[in-house]
Design a protein around this motif. Structure first.
Motif, PDB file in Angstrom:
ATOM      1  N   THR A  84      41.130  40.552  40.561  1.00  0.00           N
ATOM      2  CA  THR A  84      40.430  39.988  42.011  1.00  0.00           C
ATOM      3  C   THR A  84      39.855  40.777  42.677  1.00  0.00           C
ATOM      4  O   THR A  84      38.950  42.113  42.642  1.00  0.00           O
ATOM      5  N   GLN A  86      38.055  42.253  45.431  1.00  0.00           N
ATOM      6  CA  GLN A  86      38.104  42.765  46.894  1.00  0.00           C
ATOM      7  C   GLN A  86      36.644  42.926  47.915  1.00  0.00           C
ATOM      8  O   GLN A  86      35.980  43.413  46.946  1.00  0.00           O
ATOM      9  N   GLY A  94      40.731  39.719  49.652  1.00  0.00           N
ATOM     10  CA  GLY A  94      40.352  38.953  48.471  1.00  0.00           C
ATOM     11  C   GLY A  94      38.758  38.332  49.076  1.00  0.00           C
ATOM     12  O   GLY A  94      38.739  37.477  49.952  1.00  0.00           O
ATOM     13  N   SER A 136      36.047  32.957  42.125  1.00  0.00           N
ATOM     14  CA  SER A 136      36.914  33.784  42.301  1.00  0.00           C
ATOM     15  C   SER A 136      37.934  31.991  43.979  1.00  0.00           C
ATOM     16  O   SER A 136      37.418  31.763  44.594  1.00  0.00           O
ATOM     17  N   ASN A 139      42.400  33.814  47.136  1.00  0.00           N
ATOM     18  CA  ASN A 139      42.901  35.182  47.364  1.00  0.00           C
ATOM     19  C   ASN A 139      41.272  36.237  46.593  1.00  0.00           C
ATOM     20  O   ASN A 139      41.982  37.143  46.483  1.00  0.00           O
ATOM     21  N   GLY A 140      40.610  35.971  45.911  1.00  0.00           N
ATOM     22  CA  GLY A 140      39.261  36.515  45.442  1.00  0.00           C
ATOM     23  C   GLY A 140      39.910  36.725  43.554  1.00  0.00           C
ATOM     24  O   GLY A 140      39.320  37.203  43.047  1.00  0.00           O
ATOM     25  N   ALA A 232      41.403  44.802  40.521  1.00  0.00           N
ATOM     26  CA  ALA A 232      40.737  44.392  41.079  1.00  0.00           C
ATOM     27  C   ALA A 232      39.235  45.114  41.645  1.00  0.00           C
ATOM     28  O   ALA A 232      38.947  46.711  40.552  1.00  0.00           O
TER      29      ALA A 232
END
Length: 237
Positions: A84, A86, A94, A136, A139-140, A232
Motif C-alpha cells: 500500500t 501512502q 492511500g 495503485s 486505496n493505494g 505500507a
C-alpha cells in the motif's frame, strides 16, 4: 568481488543513467521525516519509509514489465505481495495512481537481466523473471504474485521497491525486509533447501543494520498454501 562490497561503491559502472524512468537514489543515511496528525482517537505519527539503494540489480526498463504475476519460470514457495502506497503529506492516506516497481532474486539468489560477471556467475541477461510493475488503486494498493525470495552472500532476504507518481517522477526507492523466523522455515524445504539458510541476519545486513522499523513486512501463511506479505510504503507526494 562480493555483492556486499559492491553495494558500497558507485553504481556509475552499471550505466544506471540508462534506466527509464531515471532513478534518483537518496542517501541511506537520510533522516526519516515525520509528520504528526490528529485522528479521532488522538495523535498518531506518519513516518516516511527509509530510503534504500536500488542497486546493484535494478530493473532496466520497468515500463515494459507491466504484470501482476512476476514468477515466469521460477520455482519456489508462492508469495502474494500486497503493498500500500501512502502519502505522508495527506496524513498517510492511500495514494492512487502510483507506479510501483518491484524486483528480487530467485530461490538460488540470482537476478534476471544480469549475470555472466563476478557479481553473478549465472547469466540471466536475456530474461526478466521476478520483476514487475503495477499501478495503485483508489486505496493505494498494488498486488503481485511471486515466490518467496532467496538470499545471496552478505544480504538478508529482501524485495526492492521503487515508487513513482502517475507522471513518472521518482518518489521513493526502498527495500522490504522479512521476518527471520519465517525465512528459516521456507529455506529448509523445496528448491531452497540446497541453497541453505541465509548467511546474514537483518541486524547484520549492510542495508538494514541501521534499523528496519519502516522496512519490515508482515508475512502470514505456510509453505503448503503459500504466504501473503503486506507492507505500507510511505512517500511524500
Amino acid at each position: 568481488m562480493q555483492r556486499k562490497d559492491f553495494l558500497r561503491r558507485s553504481f556509475s559502472a552499471l550505466g544506471i543513467a540508462t534506466i527509464a524512468p531515471l532513478i534518483s537514489c537518496s542517501s541511506e543515511n537520510d533522516v526519516t521525516p515525520e509528520s504528526t496528525t490528529e485522528t479521532g482517537s488522538g495523535t498518531s505519527t506518519c513516518t516516511e519509509t527509509s530510503n534504500e539503494t536500488a542497486g546493484p540489480f535494478p530493473t532496466k526498463t520497468p515500463a515494459s514489465l507491466v504484470t501482476a504475476d512476476i514468477r515466469s519460470d521460477r520455482q519456489g514457495t508462492k508469495l502474494t505481495v500486497k503493498i500500500t502506497v501512502q502519502n505522508k503529506n495527506t496524513s498517510c492516506a492511500g495514494l492512487a495512481g502510483a507506479l510501483v516497481d518491484i524486483w528480487h532474486c530467485d530461490a538460488a539468489g540470482n537476478y534476471s537481466e544480469y549475470g555472466g560477471t563476478q557479481m553473478q556467475s549465472t547469466n540471466y541477461q536475456s530474461v526478466h523473471f521476478l520483476r514487475g510493475r503495477q499501478t495503485s488503486d483508489s486505496n493505494g494498493l498494488v498486488t503481485f504474485t511471486s515466490i518467496y525470495p532467496g538470499w545471496y552472500q552478505g544480504r538478508a532476504p529482501h524485495i526492492h521497491v521503487h515508487v513513482y507518481n502517475s507522471s513518472g517522477k521518482s518518489l521513493k526507492v526502498s527495500q522490504i525486509a522479512f521476518p527471520e523466523d519465517i525465512s528459516k522455515v521456507v529455506y529448509a524445504q523445496g528448491v531452497y533447501a540446497s541453497h541453505g539458510q541465509a548467511d546474514t541476519t537483518n541486524a547484520r545486513d549492510n542495508i538494514f543494520s541501521d534499523g528496519i522499523s519502516t522496512n519490515l513486512a508482515t508475512v502470514t501463511g505456510n509453505t503448503s498454501d503459500g504466504y501473503e506479505l503486506t507492507w505500507a510504503i510511505v512517500v511524500a507526494a
